[in-house]
Design a protein around this motif. Sequence first.
Motif, PDB file in Angstrom:
ATOM      1  N   SER A   1       0.847  -1.186   0.000  1.00  0.00           N
ATOM      2  CA  SER A   1       0.000   0.000   0.000  1.00  0.00           C
ATOM      3  C   SER A   1       0.889   1.244   0.000  1.00  0.00           C
ATOM      4  O   SER A   1       1.853   1.339   0.769  1.00  0.00           O
ATOM      5  CB  SER A   1      -0.881   0.000   1.245  1.00  0.00           C
TER       6      SER A   1
ATOM      7  N   GLN B   1       0.334   4.000   1.140  1.00  0.00           N
ATOM      8  CA  GLN B   1       0.253   4.721   2.417  1.00  0.00           C
ATOM      9  C   GLN B   1       1.324   4.247   3.399  1.00  0.00           C
ATOM     10  O   GLN B   1       1.639   4.936   4.364  1.00  0.00           O
ATOM     11  CB  GLN B   1      -1.131   4.510   3.056  1.00  0.00           C
ATOM     12  N   LEU B   2       1.875   3.058   3.124  1.00  0.00           N
ATOM     13  CA  LEU B   2       2.885   2.501   4.030  1.00  0.00           C
ATOM     14  C   LEU B   2       4.179   3.312   3.984  1.00  0.00           C
ATOM     15  O   LEU B   2       4.984   3.256   4.925  1.00  0.00           O
ATOM     16  CB  LEU B   2       3.155   1.048   3.632  1.00  0.00           C
ATOM     17  N   SER B   3       4.362   4.081   2.904  1.00  0.00           N
ATOM     18  CA  SER B   3       5.607   4.866   2.791  1.00  0.00           C
ATOM     19  C   SER B   3       5.705   5.894   3.915  1.00  0.00           C
ATOM     20  O   SER B   3       6.807   6.216   4.371  1.00  0.00           O
ATOM     21  CB  SER B   3       5.702   5.546   1.425  1.00  0.00           C
ATOM     22  N   ASP B   4       4.545   6.411   4.375  1.00  0.00           N
ATOM     23  CA  ASP B   4       4.561   7.374   5.490  1.00  0.00           C
ATOM     24  C   ASP B   4       5.115   6.746   6.759  1.00  0.00           C
ATOM     25  O   ASP B   4       5.772   7.409   7.553  1.00  0.00           O
ATOM     26  CB  ASP B   4       3.146   7.896   5.761  1.00  0.00           C
ATOM     27  N   LEU B   5       4.840   5.461   6.946  1.00  0.00           N
ATOM     28  CA  LEU B   5       5.358   4.763   8.130  1.00  0.00           C
ATOM     29  C   LEU B   5       6.889   4.756   8.094  1.00  0.00           C
ATOM     30  O   LEU B   5       7.553   5.050   9.092  1.00  0.00           O
ATOM     31  CB  LEU B   5       4.815   3.331   8.170  1.00  0.00           C
TER      32      LEU B   5
ATOM     33  N   GLY C   1       8.309   8.177   8.824  1.00  0.00           N
ATOM     34  CA  GLY C   1       8.312   8.419  10.269  1.00  0.00           C
ATOM     35  C   GLY C   1       9.458   7.706  10.962  1.00  0.00           C
ATOM     36  O   GLY C   1      10.165   8.299  11.791  1.00  0.00           O
TER      37      GLY C   1
ATOM     38  N   ILE D   1      12.767   9.402  10.172  1.00  0.00           N
ATOM     39  CA  ILE D   1      12.951  10.648  10.937  1.00  0.00           C
ATOM     40  C   ILE D   1      13.472  10.306  12.327  1.00  0.00           C
ATOM     41  O   ILE D   1      14.430  10.906  12.820  1.00  0.00           O
ATOM     42  CB  ILE D   1      11.623  11.443  11.033  1.00  0.00           C
ATOM     43  N   VAL D   2      12.842   9.301  12.974  1.00  0.00           N
ATOM     44  CA  VAL D   2      13.254   8.904  14.330  1.00  0.00           C
ATOM     45  C   VAL D   2      14.713   8.424  14.313  1.00  0.00           C
ATOM     46  O   VAL D   2      15.529   8.832  15.156  1.00  0.00           O
ATOM     47  CB  VAL D   2      12.323   7.806  14.882  1.00  0.00           C
TER      48      VAL D   2
ATOM     49  N   VAL E   1      17.194  11.533  13.510  1.00  0.00           N
ATOM     50  CA  VAL E   1      17.350  12.472  14.635  1.00  0.00           C
ATOM     51  C   VAL E   1      17.979  11.755  15.827  1.00  0.00           C
ATOM     52  O   VAL E   1      18.819  12.328  16.532  1.00  0.00           O
ATOM     53  CB  VAL E   1      15.985  13.096  15.010  1.00  0.00           C
ATOM     54  N   GLY E   2      17.597  10.496  16.035  1.00  0.00           N
ATOM     55  CA  GLY E   2      18.177   9.723  17.136  1.00  0.00           C
ATOM     56  C   GLY E   2      19.674   9.556  16.965  1.00  0.00           C
ATOM     57  O   GLY E   2      20.443   9.705  17.920  1.00  0.00           O
TER      58      GLY E   2
ATOM     59  N   LEU F   1      21.380  12.824  17.777  1.00  0.00           N
ATOM     60  CA  LEU F   1      21.444  13.049  19.232  1.00  0.00           C
ATOM     61  C   LEU F   1      22.531  12.189  19.860  1.00  0.00           C
ATOM     62  O   LEU F   1      23.287  12.643  20.714  1.00  0.00           O
ATOM     63  CB  LEU F   1      20.088  12.722  19.877  1.00  0.00           C
TER      64      LEU F   1
ATOM     65  N   ALA G   1       7.210  12.773  13.317  1.00  0.00           N
ATOM     66  CA  ALA G   1       7.556  11.404  12.901  1.00  0.00           C
ATOM     67  C   ALA G   1       6.447  10.427  13.276  1.00  0.00           C
ATOM     68  O   ALA G   1       6.027   9.602  12.457  1.00  0.00           O
ATOM     69  CB  ALA G   1       8.872  10.985  13.553  1.00  0.00           C
TER      70      ALA G   1
ATOM     71  N   SER H   1      -0.126   6.367   8.862  1.00  0.00           N
ATOM     72  CA  SER H   1       0.071   5.274   7.914  1.00  0.00           C
ATOM     73  C   SER H   1      -0.527   3.967   8.447  1.00  0.00           C
ATOM     74  O   SER H   1      -1.237   3.256   7.737  1.00  0.00           O
ATOM     75  CB  SER H   1       1.562   5.116   7.648  1.00  0.00           C
TER      76      SER H   1
END
Lengths: 67, 362
Positions: free
Chosen positions: A38, A40-44, A47, A50-51, A54-55, A58, B154, B161
């Motif tokens: 799907s 829409q899975l690309s948004d997962l 996310g 990004i984590v 940024v992690g 840090l 995020a 999703s």
Amino acid sequence: MPTVPTQVPRGAWLGYTAGLGALLVQSVTSGVTQLGWSSQLSDLFVGVFIVVAVGTDLLRARTRRTR
Amino acid sequence: MTTTAEPPTKTPDDTTQEGFGARALRALLTQRIALLAVLIVVVVVWFFVLDAGGYLTASYNFDYMSASLINAVPLAMLGLAELLVILSGRGGIDLSVGAIVSLSGMVFGFAYGEWGWPLWLAIVVTALSGALLGAVNGFLVAYVGFPALIATLATFYAYKSLAIVINDQSPISTPPIQQLFSITRSVELPLFGQYVPDVPLGLFTFLLPTVVVVWVLLARTTYGRRLYGIGTNDVAARWAGLPVRGTRFKAYTYAGLISGFVAVVTVAQFASARPDAGVSGNGMALPAITIAVLGGVAITGGIGRVAGVVLATLLIVWLNAGILLAFVGNEGSQYQLLALGAVLVFAALLNGLTTRRYGGTT
């Protein structure tokens, strides 16, 4: 006598990394579509990336501080 | 020799020498509750006048205002969720509340609509799932040290999703879910119900308990004092021995919990568990943040009250209800967005002006 900068300015790196980020997001979107998942899975994945990004930043900053 | 420029300070004598107009302006600018109450009266009277002049497409009366309060339930609850996280300071904000509403709503849809769990159990599980999703935000922000904006952006992507793919992009609209629509009906108030319009049931079943619990949490518990403390200055709070990380983590968890309850409300309102319930259009997070800021919550943390958020919700809901009647067709909903943006800019400017001139709001 003025010194010649030997490193790429920080602002320039920002441009390169932003471009790489855009490339990564677009690759993920295309990859998800190619795999027949799907869209829409690309948004997962975005996310999660990004984590992770940024992690990592840090973690690197913390390691630098403790040295 | 060095000289220091001292800011002009007002003595008590200066204040007593102010004229009535200056004192009224000071009261309005420094007391957000008073300002919001005046703005609500102005907005309502304005639409009553437009209605009397025949400029609206339908009647703007107390029945219409009361019916429109159904929109206030999710907005006010999410505004309170934002209040908690913004209060926690260090750039606290939660962009993922809408996505939590969507994902928790799907959990509720499965539990109650597909698996046939009892309603109370489905509500508890939905609220807990919201709290868990909020706890992920809290962990990233409080313990790992992520900026709240990035962490919740995020998780917004991830939750949104998951909500969409969990049921293959389809809503859950089984008969038990459809029957839930009855909890959004309006009811007559006891004792004086014959004198006032019927009120949406959701105000009593979801909004009022949430308002009371959040008020008690912030104004009557040690946790509330700690939250204001860490929001004002988390370094000082740490040196004072307060559990800064734990307090901030709980703020995000509570925000997720409230979002879980909002998920139940939205499923009932739509009579369907929609995967995009909290993220369609502009989503639910931005109006919730707008309401919190308009309600006097300082974006820097440590300042904000429950009453301000509730009054700001009423202002936005009745303003939106009026705008909807002022335009023909779908045009009104576009102007609602314009009004929301204008109100947010107005609130931010007002906060800045009040801080510069009077040192802040109460």
